[in-house]
Design a protein around this motif. Structure first.
Motif, PDB file in Angstrom:
ATOM      1  N   PHE A   1       0.870  -1.078  -0.123  1.00  0.00           N
ATOM      2  CA  PHE A   1       0.042  -0.110   0.072  1.00  0.00           C
ATOM      3  C   PHE A   1       1.024   1.058   0.047  1.00  0.00           C
ATOM      4  O   PHE A   1       2.024   1.204   0.362  1.00  0.00           O
ATOM      5  CB  PHE A   1      -0.957   0.004   1.199  1.00  0.00           C
ATOM      6  CG  PHE A   1      -0.213   0.234   2.578  1.00  0.00           C
ATOM      7  CD1 PHE A   1      -0.167   1.597   3.051  1.00  0.00           C
ATOM      8  CD2 PHE A   1      -0.070  -1.016   3.300  1.00  0.00           C
ATOM      9  CE1 PHE A   1       0.370   1.333   4.336  1.00  0.00           C
ATOM     10  CE2 PHE A   1       0.321  -0.843   4.402  1.00  0.00           C
ATOM     11  CZ  PHE A   1       0.591   0.402   5.120  1.00  0.00           C
TER      12      PHE A   1
ATOM     13  N   THR B   1      -3.834  -3.480   3.713  1.00  0.00           N
ATOM     14  CA  THR B   1      -4.063  -2.308   3.145  1.00  0.00           C
ATOM     15  C   THR B   1      -4.065  -1.289   4.432  1.00  0.00           C
ATOM     16  O   THR B   1      -3.979  -1.380   5.670  1.00  0.00           O
ATOM     17  CB  THR B   1      -5.498  -2.111   2.679  1.00  0.00           C
ATOM     18  OG1 THR B   1      -5.674  -0.980   2.058  1.00  0.00           O
ATOM     19  CG2 THR B   1      -6.652  -2.471   3.456  1.00  0.00           C
TER      20      THR B   1
ATOM     21  N   ALA C   1      -8.946  -3.629  -0.159  1.00  0.00           N
ATOM     22  CA  ALA C   1      -8.729  -2.296  -0.422  1.00  0.00           C
ATOM     23  C   ALA C   1      -9.772  -1.937   0.294  1.00  0.00           C
ATOM     24  O   ALA C   1     -11.006  -2.310   0.131  1.00  0.00           O
ATOM     25  CB  ALA C   1      -8.635  -2.044  -2.079  1.00  0.00           C
TER      26      ALA C   1
ATOM     27  N   THR D   1      -7.061  -2.766  -6.325  1.00  0.00           N
ATOM     28  CA  THR D   1      -7.064  -1.363  -5.817  1.00  0.00           C
ATOM     29  C   THR D   1      -8.348  -0.531  -6.450  1.00  0.00           C
ATOM     30  O   THR D   1      -8.965  -1.143  -7.283  1.00  0.00           O
ATOM     31  CB  THR D   1      -5.764  -0.422  -6.163  1.00  0.00           C
ATOM     32  OG1 THR D   1      -5.904   0.622  -5.514  1.00  0.00           O
ATOM     33  CG2 THR D   1      -5.744  -0.223  -7.750  1.00  0.00           C
TER      34      THR D   1
END
Length: 325
Positions: free
Chosen positions: A125, A174, A229, A287
């Motif tokens: 991330f 994430t 995500a 993502t």
């Protein structure tokens, strides 16, 4: 492998920051090429549950490192993907007009990785405030935090990751909008239960030797988490994959960020299935972007595992409609 993990922990007793020379300018000709798959799919668009397929590309290259991508994140200039052989692919959006740019590098310093340091990157991330990349690895009780140009890196030692079996590490990781970092293991939490997976919750970007809070995720039986995500509107997504003799199947699940709390058992809702043979593969990276019209797009990237005869490096773009709740 356990001896290797122990050695890494011992080395980490003295904090280490490594530095290298800045990366050379991008090459004038990219070694990565994209192939638009949508012309062959539009006549009979693959069904993906509550989402709509909006784009599909195959990436090809003359280097094996392209076929090992596992984690995907959004950057100011497009996307970044990390891979199993210490590779990192930075590329612009393929759905925009104008030249498409893609560049393969290595997560530095590769020389030390040849001496036993981890190269199997599984998750990534980007810190919004700094642009730094935080990378998780298979079979290593640590994360690494890289400067945006990859010239500097810091190890974040997390002994808790050593609890997970080999080759079943931090596949899904994430950073939430509230600052928390969430890591979910590919391993199962309990013997003979193929639904439960361990979750680690940190109040911010993890610090070396920090003890996290814990929770569990329940996925459909046999599916393993491969990425996580947060959507621009705050909702959370998890990517799950399943492998059998018939090949890979993937699902996308949705849950609320407030569900992620110490001691929680979280059962996300399935909103999409990727099982059409024309686009299914070993999807490991995910993502989400917000488009100019306010809509949200989910992006998936697959790990070809260097098996060019059986798997591909695919990038999918899936539209989230207003009916998805």
């Amino acid at each position: 492998m356990r001896a290797f993990k122990l050695a890494l922990l011992i080395l980490a007793l003295v904090p280490v920051t490594w530095v290298r020379e800045p990366l050379p300018p991008p090459p004038s000709v990219s070694i990565v090429h994209r192939v638009d798959l949508m012309p062959g799919l539009r006549k009979s668009l693959p069904q993906t549950g509550e989402l709509t397929l909006d784009g599909a590309w195959q990436f090809v290259s003359n280097t094996r490192r392209l076929a090992t991508l596992s984690g995907l994140a959004q950057t100011d200039g497009g996307f970044v993907a990390v891979g199993d052989r210490g590779g990192i692919l930075r590329f612009s959006r393929p759905d925009r007009p104008g030249p498409w740019r893609a560049r393969l590098d290595r997560l530095a310093p590769f020389e030390s990785r040849e001496q036993g340091f981890p190269i199997d990157a599984e998750s990534v991330f980007v810190e919004p405030a700094t642009g730094k990349l935080v990378v998780g690895y298979e079979d290593a009780p640590m994360l690494e935090r890289f400067s945006p140009d990859l010239s500097r890196g810091d190890k974040i030692m997390l002994p808790v990751l050593a609890e997970w079996p080999e080759n079943q590490g931090p596949e899904a990781m994430t950073r939430l909008a509230d600052g928390r970092t969430v890591i979910v293991g590919e391993t199962y939490s309990r013997w003979f239960d193929l639904t439960r997976h361990p979750c680690l919750i940190f109040p911010g970007v993890p610090r070396s030797f920090e003890a996290p809070a814990r929770a569990e995720f329940i996925l459909p039986s046999g599916y393993r988490p491969s990425e996580m995500a947060q959507m621009p509107d705050g909702r959370m997504l998890m990517l799950g994959r399943y492998f059998s003799v018939g090949g890979f199947r993937s699902i996308i699940l949705m849950f609320a960020p407030q569900d992620v709390r110490p001691g929680a058992v979280i059962t996300p809702r399935v909103i999409a299935r990727i099982d059409d043979p024309r686009i299914r593969d070993n999807f490991e990276g995910m993502t989400v972007t917000r488009e100019a019209d306010g809509s949200q797009m989910i992006w998936l990237i697959s790990d070809g595992n260097e098996m060019v005869w059986a798997q591909r490096t695919l990038l999918l773009k899936l539209r989230v409609g207003p009916e998805v709740r």
